[in-house]
Design a protein around this motif. Structure first.
Motif, short mmCIF file in Angstrom:
data_model
loop_
_atom_site.label_atom_id
_atom_site.label_comp_id
_atom_site.label_asym_id
_atom_site.label_seq_id
_atom_site.Cartn_x
_atom_site.Cartn_y
_atom_site.Cartn_z
N UNK A 1 12.90 53.69 -10.76
CA UNK A 1 12.49 52.30 -11.03
C UNK A 1 13.65 51.32 -10.97
N UNK A 2 14.87 51.82 -11.18
CA UNK A 2 16.02 50.91 -11.22
C UNK A 2 16.86 51.00 -9.95
N UNK A 3 17.15 52.20 -9.50
CA UNK A 3 17.97 52.37 -8.31
C UNK A 3 19.03 53.43 -8.52
N UNK A 4 20.13 53.35 -7.77
CA UNK A 4 21.19 54.34 -7.81
C UNK A 4 22.53 53.68 -8.05
N UNK A 5 23.36 54.35 -8.83
CA UNK A 5 24.69 53.85 -9.13
C UNK A 5 25.69 54.97 -8.88
N UNK A 6 26.73 54.68 -8.12
CA UNK A 6 27.77 55.65 -7.80
C UNK A 6 29.12 55.06 -8.20
N UNK A 7 29.82 55.72 -9.11
CA UNK A 7 31.14 55.28 -9.57
C UNK A 7 32.14 56.37 -9.24
N UNK A 8 33.20 56.01 -8.52
CA UNK A 8 34.22 56.98 -8.12
C UNK A 8 35.57 56.54 -8.67
#
Length: 687
Positions: free
Chosen positions: A605-612
């Motif tokens: 419902x919100x989406x995707x988050x990628x933190x590197x």
């Protein structure tokens, strides 16, 4: 788990331990050996050169899918590969601002020169530059990339020259049924990036077309305290395109024709330092899979490249007020080559064998025009040479209960043919041949309960490139002279490791490595003043890299995946007859500590988050270890959300905290990229 995909209908037994690696032994469907206990035993398919790949060869491999690549901020492929600890270019600048000749790859702490000690291939075709050995990371259009496998550790037993630190396999998208994709990205530094992909099929025919258009105004490489009027942003404009036509002749045989174009223009940080590259690459081949006789492939390929560059010296001392041209270069080159392999598994015995051969023939001309202090061109130096590497190899894999044992070896004849230098006066050059044997033994022991142990021992080599043999280069205030007498680098090494799959989806891979490189090609100072340094390339005595790597993947709750990796690499000079004072010094451009941590969170419902997060210890930009590049920590973030079924919107921030990161100290301090924010809208369908 990441699965390797291929269109051919051949069954493959896959012993897959942590997500970082897979093992695949191609077997005709009717000839698979009896099943046995394995770590996460699965059936998958691979198009790798190795008949038994990755863990079965006791190799340390990281597999990055198209999702892994697309969710990592970055404009070029090398940006997205930096999530693998230990992967770095010759310097800390990304390839979208770095001169192509500084884009050599370092794996396993072996460092690199402008040339790579790692081989990069795509569908069996080498992508390392024919003349210099560096890599054009923007050559394959972004949407034409399917997957990247990074195999770390010596791999010359199958791949030949340059695979001392490992081999990187870039798996391309293939022509097939209807699917399409397009994206538009723009943002900081006046950056604009457009990508497109279309595939379609009708009966036995299928086709593919892909394109990338990119431009950025870049940034000023020189640190603010050292800048002068001569410093301008390092910009780049490039266009890359690919077409493929594929035909299925029978159920067992298909063939293809493929073409690829890269055209780029770069500014390297001052008005008079520019370079441009145009590469036409083409390939044809076929894949044959038989239930009775195994499988085989054939690739015929070639390329035509034109490269030009200008070098300058900056005037005005610390004020950097002006510059003048000192040298221009043009390097036309062409290459021809082939790669072929046959592999088969045998019914009733857990044995697979493979036999193969390849050849790469390169012809190049280096045309240099020096300029005097009055900006008057001097007589040209025209150097022509031909380089050929022909190899044959064999591979045998035996898989008794709980064991996988791989023995492989390759013989190469590496030749420099008909070198000629036309100047005033003319200089006589001599060709030569080198014969190299590169064996490898790999062992995997499955001890049950999700644990396996691996070990390997190998020999590998890298032949000197035509660039190192015959081309002069200038970076900052340092001029590096060629050396036509360079010999190939030879390496011996071993690796020991283990894989564990624990409860709650925790996966761990650990490995220790030791590699000794004899006759490493490096630079030796010839003259040095307060304003200029002249180096020359030589074969040093020995370089040793030893260390360890730990990689983990944790999936604590459904929407969250955490992947971390740490590498310790102690790379030092152990012998240097020309300059004994360099013994025990750190190898240039190799940090002892490097770390990456990737956190992926996803919600329907919100989406995707990628933190590197990237962290690197200090390193040095010179052999004397006087030019220190400080340690750093950097964060990249990308957030994306799907909408209207076929659209994805994303925002990416590179260098989130806008850290000042040392990149080089050849003359003046240069910096890696500052904070860069971009937004992207993508369309995708039937994929």
């Amino acid at each position: 788990m990441k699965h390797v995909r291929h269109a051919a209908a051949v069954a493959v037994l896959c012993v897959s331990a942590p997500v970082f690696s897979q093992t695949a032994a191609p077997q005709p469907a009717a000839q698979q050996p009896p099943s046995r206990p394995a770590v996460n035993e699965q059936v998958t398919v691979t198009a790798s050169r190795q008949a038994l790949t990755l863990d079965a060869g006791a190799s340390s491999v990281r597999v990055l899918s198209d999702e892994d690549l697309n969710r990592t901020p970055g404009f070029t492929l090398d940006d997205r590969l930096k999530q693998v600890a230990g992967f770095q270019l010759f310097r800390r600048t990304s390839s979208w601002v770095a001169n192509p000749t500084s884009q050599g790859i370092s794996l396993r702490g072996l460092g690199s020169t402008a040339a790579s000690r790692t081989l990069v291939l795509s569908d069996q075709v080498p992508l390392n530059d024919a003349f210099g050995g560096w890599v054009h990371w923007n050559e394959v259009p972004r949407l034409a990339l399917r997957q990247v496998d990074l195999m770390r550790g010596g791999a010359s037993d199958l791949y030949g020259s340059s695979a001392i630190g490992g081999a990187i396999n870039v798996t391309p998208e293939e022509a097939g049924p209807l699917r399409y994709g397009a994206s538009l990205e723009g943002g900081g530094l006046n950056t604009l990036n457009g990508d497109g992909l279309l595939t379609a099929a009708s009966g036995p025919w299928s086709g593919l077309g892909a394109i990338t258009l990119f431009q950025t105004d870049g940034y000023k490489l020189t640190a603010p305290a050292a800048r002068g009027p001569v410093d301008v942003p390092a910009f780049v404009h490039w266009q890359s395109g690919r077409t493929e036509l594929r035909h299925r002749f029978t159920k067992e045989l298909d063939g293809f024709l493929r073409g690829n174009l890269l055209n780029e223009n770069r500014g390297n940080g001052t008005p008079l330092t520019t370079n441009a590259t145009r590469i036409w690459r083409y390939a044809a081949g076929g894949d044959w899979n038989s239930a009775d006789y195994g499988r085989a492939f054939l690739r015929l390929y070639g390329s035509e490249e034109n490269y030009r560059q200008s070098f300058s010296t900056v005037l005005g001392g610390a004020a950097r007020s002006s510059e003048r041209v000192v040298r221009t270069q043009k390097v036309p080159s062409e290459e021809r080559g082939y790669a072929t392999q046959w592999a088969r598994g045998f019914a009733g015995a857990p044995v697979t064998i493979a036999l193969g051969s390849d050849m790469r023939d390169i012809r190049a001309t280096n045309i240099e025009t020096p300029y005097n202090a009055l900006n008057v061109p001097q007589p040209q130096t025209n150097t022509r040479a031909r380089q050929r590497d022909t190899g044959v190899y064999g591979l045998g894999v035996w898989q008794p209960r709980h064991w996988t044992i791989q023995l492989s070896g390759r013989y190469d004849r590496f030749s420099i043919l008909d070198p000629r230098q036309i100047s005033t006066p003319a200089v006589a050059l001599t060709g030569r041949d080198e014969n190299v044997f590169s064996p490898r033994l790999g062992v995997v022991r499955d001890i049950g309960r999700g644990v396996s142990l691996t070990g390997s021992v190998f020999r590998a080599f890298r032949g000197a490139t035509l660039n190192e043999l015959y081309r002069t280069s200038t970076v900052g205030t340092t001029t590096t002279l060629a050396n036509p007498d360079l010999r190939s680098e030879r390496a011996t090494g071993f690796e020991l490791g283990g894989n564990m799959t624990l409860a709650h989806d925790i996966q761990v891979r650990a490995s220790g490595f030791w590699t000794m490189v004899n006759r490493p090609i490096t630079t030796v100072i010839q003259t040095q003043t307060s304003s200029a340094t002249t180096d020359k390339r030589f074969n040093a005595g020995q370089l040793r890299s030893r260390g360890m790597m730990i990689e983990t993947r944790v999936h604590p709750i459904r929407p969250l995946v955490i992947t971390g990796a740490y590498q310790l690499a102690v790379a030092t000079v152990t012998r240097f007859d020309q300059q004994p004072q360099l013994v025990n010094k750190w190898a240039p451009q190799v940090p002892r500590h490097s770390f990456t941590l990737t956190t992926q969170a996803e919600s329907r419902h919100i989406g995707r988050l990628n933190v590197i997060a990237y962290a690197s210890g200090r390193q040095y930009d010179d052999t004397l270890n006087t030019l220190k590049l400080g340690s750093y920590v950097r964060f990249d973030v990308q957030a994306e959300r799907d909408f209207a079924r076929r659209f994805t919107a994303s925002v990416a921030v590179q260098n989130l905290l806008d850290r000042s990161i040392d990149a080089g100290r050849t003359g003046v301090l240069t910096l890696a990229a500052p904070q860069t924010v971009t937004m992207r809208l993508a369309l995708h369908g039937a994929r």
